[in-house]
Design a protein around this motif. Sequence first.
Motif, PDB file in Angstrom:
ATOM      1  N   HIS A 175     -33.478 -33.048 -20.000  1.00 56.97           N
ATOM      2  CA  HIS A 175     -34.060 -34.020 -19.076  1.00 56.97           C
ATOM      3  C   HIS A 175     -34.565 -35.285 -19.761  1.00 56.97           C
ATOM      4  CE1 HIS A 175     -33.762 -31.753 -15.341  1.00 56.97           C
ATOM      5  NE2 HIS A 175     -33.868 -30.690 -16.109  1.00 56.97           N
ATOM      6  N   SER A 176     -34.247 -35.419 -21.038  1.00 53.47           N
ATOM      7  CA  SER A 176     -34.573 -36.669 -21.744  1.00 53.47           C
ATOM      8  C   SER A 176     -33.327 -37.301 -22.347  1.00 53.47           C
ATOM      9  CB  SER A 176     -35.607 -36.390 -22.849  1.00 53.47           C
ATOM     10  OG  SER A 176     -36.797 -35.890 -22.308  1.00 53.47           O
ATOM     11  N   GLY A 177     -32.161 -36.738 -22.046  1.00 53.17           N
ATOM     12  CA  GLY A 177     -30.912 -37.313 -22.537  1.00 53.17           C
ATOM     13  C   GLY A 177     -30.681 -37.112 -24.020  1.00 53.17           C
ATOM     14  N   LEU A 178     -31.302 -36.089 -24.619  1.00 53.04           N
ATOM     15  CA  LEU A 178     -31.176 -35.855 -26.061  1.00 53.04           C
ATOM     16  C   LEU A 178     -30.030 -34.879 -26.320  1.00 53.04           C
ATOM     17  CD1 LEU A 178     -35.005 -35.522 -26.819  1.00 53.04           C
ATOM     18  CD2 LEU A 178     -33.558 -37.556 -27.024  1.00 53.04           C
ATOM     19  N   LYS A 179     -28.819 -35.364 -26.128  1.00 53.67           N
ATOM     20  CA  LYS A 179     -27.627 -34.509 -26.206  1.00 53.67           C
ATOM     21  C   LYS A 179     -27.426 -33.927 -27.600  1.00 53.67           C
ATOM     22  CE  LYS A 179     -22.584 -34.968 -26.019  1.00 53.67           C
ATOM     23  NZ  LYS A 179     -22.228 -35.580 -27.298  1.00 53.67           N
ATOM     24  N   ASP A 180     -27.424 -34.772 -28.619  1.00 58.43           N
ATOM     25  CA  ASP A 180     -27.168 -34.295 -29.983  1.00 58.43           C
ATOM     26  C   ASP A 180     -28.235 -33.298 -30.427  1.00 58.43           C
ATOM     27  OD1 ASP A 180     -24.938 -35.900 -30.078  1.00 58.43           O
ATOM     28  OD2 ASP A 180     -25.966 -37.569 -31.064  1.00 58.43           O
ATOM     29  N   GLU A 181     -29.482 -33.605 -30.090  1.00 54.97           N
ATOM     30  CA  GLU A 181     -30.586 -32.721 -30.476  1.00 54.97           C
ATOM     31  C   GLU A 181     -30.453 -31.360 -29.787  1.00 54.97           C
ATOM     32  OE1 GLU A 181     -30.804 -35.794 -29.576  1.00 54.97           O
ATOM     33  OE2 GLU A 181     -32.149 -36.932 -30.888  1.00 54.97           O
ATOM     34  N   GLY A 182     -30.089 -31.382 -28.505  1.00 56.30           N
ATOM     35  CA  GLY A 182     -29.948 -30.134 -27.772  1.00 56.30           C
ATOM     36  C   GLY A 182     -28.868 -29.248 -28.366  1.00 56.30           C
ATOM     37  N   HIS A 215     -29.581 -20.414 -21.273  1.00 50.46           N
ATOM     38  CA  HIS A 215     -29.437 -21.385 -22.372  1.00 50.46           C
ATOM     39  C   HIS A 215     -28.130 -22.177 -22.218  1.00 50.46           C
ATOM     40  CE1 HIS A 215     -32.220 -18.377 -24.154  1.00 50.46           C
ATOM     41  NE2 HIS A 215     -32.781 -19.439 -24.696  1.00 50.46           N
ATOM     42  N   TYR A 216     -27.052 -21.464 -21.892  1.00 50.01           N
ATOM     43  CA  TYR A 216     -25.771 -22.156 -21.703  1.00 50.01           C
ATOM     44  C   TYR A 216     -25.828 -23.099 -20.494  1.00 50.01           C
ATOM     45  CZ  TYR A 216     -23.424 -19.278 -25.224  1.00 50.01           C
ATOM     46  OH  TYR A 216     -23.043 -18.696 -26.396  1.00 50.01           O
ATOM     47  N   THR A 217     -26.560 -22.705 -19.460  1.00 49.34           N
ATOM     48  CA  THR A 217     -26.689 -23.572 -18.286  1.00 49.34           C
ATOM     49  C   THR A 217     -27.392 -24.873 -18.662  1.00 49.34           C
ATOM     50  OG1 THR A 217     -26.777 -21.646 -16.829  1.00 49.34           O
ATOM     51  CG2 THR A 217     -27.599 -23.720 -15.932  1.00 49.34           C
ATOM     52  N   LEU A 272     -34.560 -26.677 -24.966  1.00 45.93           N
ATOM     53  CA  LEU A 272     -33.278 -27.176 -24.463  1.00 45.93           C
ATOM     54  C   LEU A 272     -33.453 -27.891 -23.123  1.00 45.93           C
ATOM     55  CD1 LEU A 272     -30.921 -24.172 -25.329  1.00 45.93           C
ATOM     56  CD2 LEU A 272     -31.075 -26.375 -26.496  1.00 45.93           C
ATOM     57  N   TYR A 273     -34.341 -27.347 -22.283  1.00 46.08           N
ATOM     58  CA  TYR A 273     -34.641 -27.981 -20.998  1.00 46.08           C
ATOM     59  C   TYR A 273     -35.212 -29.382 -21.231  1.00 46.08           C
ATOM     60  CZ  TYR A 273     -36.542 -28.480 -16.268  1.00 46.08           C
ATOM     61  OH  TYR A 273     -36.830 -28.927 -15.004  1.00 46.08           O
ATOM     62  N   ALA A 292     -44.082 -27.807 -20.638  1.00 46.47           N
ATOM     63  CA  ALA A 292     -44.832 -28.837 -19.909  1.00 46.47           C
ATOM     64  C   ALA A 292     -44.330 -30.227 -20.273  1.00 46.47           C
ATOM     65  CB  ALA A 292     -46.324 -28.704 -20.216  1.00 46.47           C
ATOM     66  N   TYR A 293     -44.156 -30.486 -21.565  1.00 47.63           N
ATOM     67  CA  TYR A 293     -43.619 -31.790 -21.988  1.00 47.63           C
ATOM     68  C   TYR A 293     -42.220 -32.006 -21.402  1.00 47.63           C
ATOM     69  CZ  TYR A 293     -47.208 -33.165 -25.394  1.00 47.63           C
ATOM     70  OH  TYR A 293     -48.376 -33.583 -25.996  1.00 47.63           O
ATOM     71  N   GLY A 294     -41.384 -30.965 -21.453  1.00 46.55           N
ATOM     72  CA  GLY A 294     -40.025 -31.094 -20.933  1.00 46.55           C
ATOM     73  C   GLY A 294     -39.999 -31.349 -19.448  1.00 46.55           C
ATOM     74  N   PHE A 295     -40.881 -30.681 -18.704  1.00 45.86           N
ATOM     75  CA  PHE A 295     -40.950 -30.821 -17.253  1.00 45.86           C
ATOM     76  C   PHE A 295     -41.294 -32.248 -16.844  1.00 45.86           C
ATOM     77  CE2 PHE A 295     -42.682 -28.744 -13.146  1.00 45.86           C
ATOM     78  CZ  PHE A 295     -41.411 -28.656 -12.631  1.00 45.86           C
ATOM     79  N   HIS A 296     -42.045 -32.928 -17.709  1.00 51.63           N
ATOM     80  CA  HIS A 296     -42.448 -34.306 -17.420  1.00 51.63           C
ATOM     81  C   HIS A 296     -41.580 -35.337 -18.139  1.00 51.63           C
ATOM     82  CE1 HIS A 296     -46.242 -33.624 -15.132  1.00 51.63           C
ATOM     83  NE2 HIS A 296     -46.114 -32.442 -15.676  1.00 51.63           N
ATOM     84  N   GLY A 297     -40.473 -34.879 -18.749  1.00 51.87           N
ATOM     85  CA  GLY A 297     -39.524 -35.814 -19.340  1.00 51.87           C
ATOM     86  C   GLY A 297     -39.882 -36.331 -20.714  1.00 51.87           C
ATOM     87  N   HIS A 298     -40.823 -35.697 -21.403  1.00 55.50           N
ATOM     88  CA  HIS A 298     -41.210 -36.126 -22.752  1.00 55.50           C
ATOM     89  C   HIS A 298     -40.489 -35.259 -23.783  1.00 55.50           C
ATOM     90  CE1 HIS A 298     -44.342 -38.874 -21.315  1.00 55.50           C
ATOM     91  NE2 HIS A 298     -44.670 -37.935 -20.442  1.00 55.50           N
ATOM     92  N   GLY A 299     -39.186 -35.466 -23.885  1.00 54.08           N
ATOM     93  CA  GLY A 299     -38.373 -34.647 -24.770  1.00 54.08           C
ATOM     94  C   GLY A 299     -38.752 -34.776 -26.226  1.00 54.08           C
ATOM     95  N   ARG A 300     -39.056 -36.003 -26.678  1.00 57.64           N
ATOM     96  CA  ARG A 300     -39.412 -36.220 -28.082  1.00 57.64           C
ATOM     97  C   ARG A 300     -40.701 -35.489 -28.442  1.00 57.64           C
ATOM     98  NH1 ARG A 300     -35.077 -37.640 -30.945  1.00 57.64           N
ATOM     99  NH2 ARG A 300     -33.911 -39.309 -29.920  1.00 57.64           N
TER     100      ARG A 300
END
Length: 653
Positions: free
Chosen positions: A394-401, A420-422, A389-390, A356-364
Amino acid sequence: MASALIAKSFSSPPPPKSKEEFIGLCSRGFLRQALQGFFPEVFADSNLFAHLLQGCCFPQQSLSLGRQLHGFIVAAGAASDRFTANHLLRMYSKLGDLPAAGKLFSVMPRKNIMSYNIFIGGLIQNGYLISARRLFDEMPERNVATCNAMVTGCTHYGFNEESLKFFSQMIREGMRPDEFSLGSALRACAGLKGVIFGRQIHGYLFRSGFAFDLCVGSSLAHMYMKCSCLQEGEGALKGMPALNVVSCNTVIAGRAQNGDYEGAIDYLVLMKAAGLVPDAVTFVSIVSSCSDLAALSQGQQIHAQAIKAGVNLCVPVRSSLVSMYSKCGCLQDSINVFDESLEEPDLVLWSAAIAAYGFHGHGRKAIQLFEKLVDDGIEPSEVTFLSLLYACCHSGLKDEGLEYLELMGGKYELKPSLKHYTCIVDLLGRAGCLDEAENLIKSMPIRADGVIWKTLLLACKIHKNAEIAERAAENALRLEPEDSASYVLISNIRASAARWTAVSDVRNAMREMKVRKEPGVSWMELKGQIHLFSTGKKSHPWQREIDECLGELMGRMREKGYIPDTSMVLHDMEEEEKEYSLVHHSEKLAIAFAIISLPHGTPIRVMKNLRVCDDCHAAIKFISGIIHREIILRDVSRFHHFKDGECSCADYW
């Protein structure tokens, strides 16, 4: 001494006065009470050991007690009795001590078909399918129970093709399948979407007299619905002498799985009118239907009904409510349902909240929730990591992902799937690391599909990399030649570069392959009714008012600096025609209708079946600032919350 040892291991109360009382106490797991005062009779009648061994399989008993009884049986000289040995074998198999069961089986002097069936059932129950198959092949003779065990076991563990092979072998050997083997075979057909084999079983049901068995009929309906044969599935249930909650749940789930969400909700009304009380399974399917329709008011009503029915505390229902509120744009309501569930930690609930957080862009926030999950001692699953990972993507957290992908395969020893790879390809692509994303697709241990290449193709569109885009499109179209999305994306990329001849080539290829572009559709809910809008179409009853509203909005937007992005139009036409086309994108039509139909100040919630285009995204930011209202837009990949001229995605989507 043996009797004292056993008696010490059990709790107290009065001893039995007859064999019937002894058997009754054993059947309820009260072994000490059974033995007290009846000890000599057990020695005199070795058949009574079977009842003691059955009692060992109760949840409150343990394997150690069964082992003590085994020693007691040997001491009593009853170990060579086949009836007692079979019950001993069943006890070890049910309690999961397969080495002891195997050793006992190997030394049994006079095995019968029951001995084989018990051990095969134990092997299957504990996941040893290969060993069960080997023993099955070694059997001198088999019966229906033997074949049922193999058919049911293979279906349970997802080996559906093997299940159907055993079922066919059963028929060839002249055995008559019963309701258990038929139900399992139909579930195997459902898993394979093998409607042809399923129809053959349907024919057998009529010939064998099982056509009106309610359990088999429900499995038959489930098979048809999983194979997208909705009418045949419902027809199978209509032929039953009576419907129950299980059969109604089959129809509701079937409609939901086949995209008939409104039909699923309608069937709930019919079910209740027939006097049937919905259960937790019913509500999971109905809430999921409200999620896909983004029908918030209906979802709220269903939530209230679940509370009234007393199933809202059920974990699957709560998880579906978390997802429903999230997909309807109500993130806080979603988290509120999750917070109410924290007293009963459950991985499915945590994963739903992270999603739910990821779907709304709240990656942190998704990451914080994941860390709390780990701190609370809950071990994440593949689904948890996919949601995480999703969220990173969608929050631009490349290193964390990338870090979490490594953690998944390292610390938790979970094997990443293609999904996961996608996510990682999407993460790298959105971050502009297109070469790295392409290399990952080529080097990953799983064969690529069309989706992962389309993901890279979308990233190429965002970053305007025509060279990699052509390679990605070639691979995507090779794997999915009838999917319109890849054609549209490469056409868009070529149109942005004004390569109109190349765009025409794409359109010609689509015509040759008979591929049609999926039309842009948006919808919103008003007073329980869904209003649908299609790009370029003017069929809504309020179309004149919608056009007037859009005209006024466009004028005010231009005053504030809005410039239409005509590169989004994939046709070689005049600028004025392109601008007119942009104005009538489905999400703009839906927002205009919401402005004139909803009370001032009410948040606007719009859903869209495709990714929101760059021009609409920019335009909606302007609109939110002009009308001073929050606009919540769900597109195919995520939610956008527009407010005061800004979007929650920070232009990263």
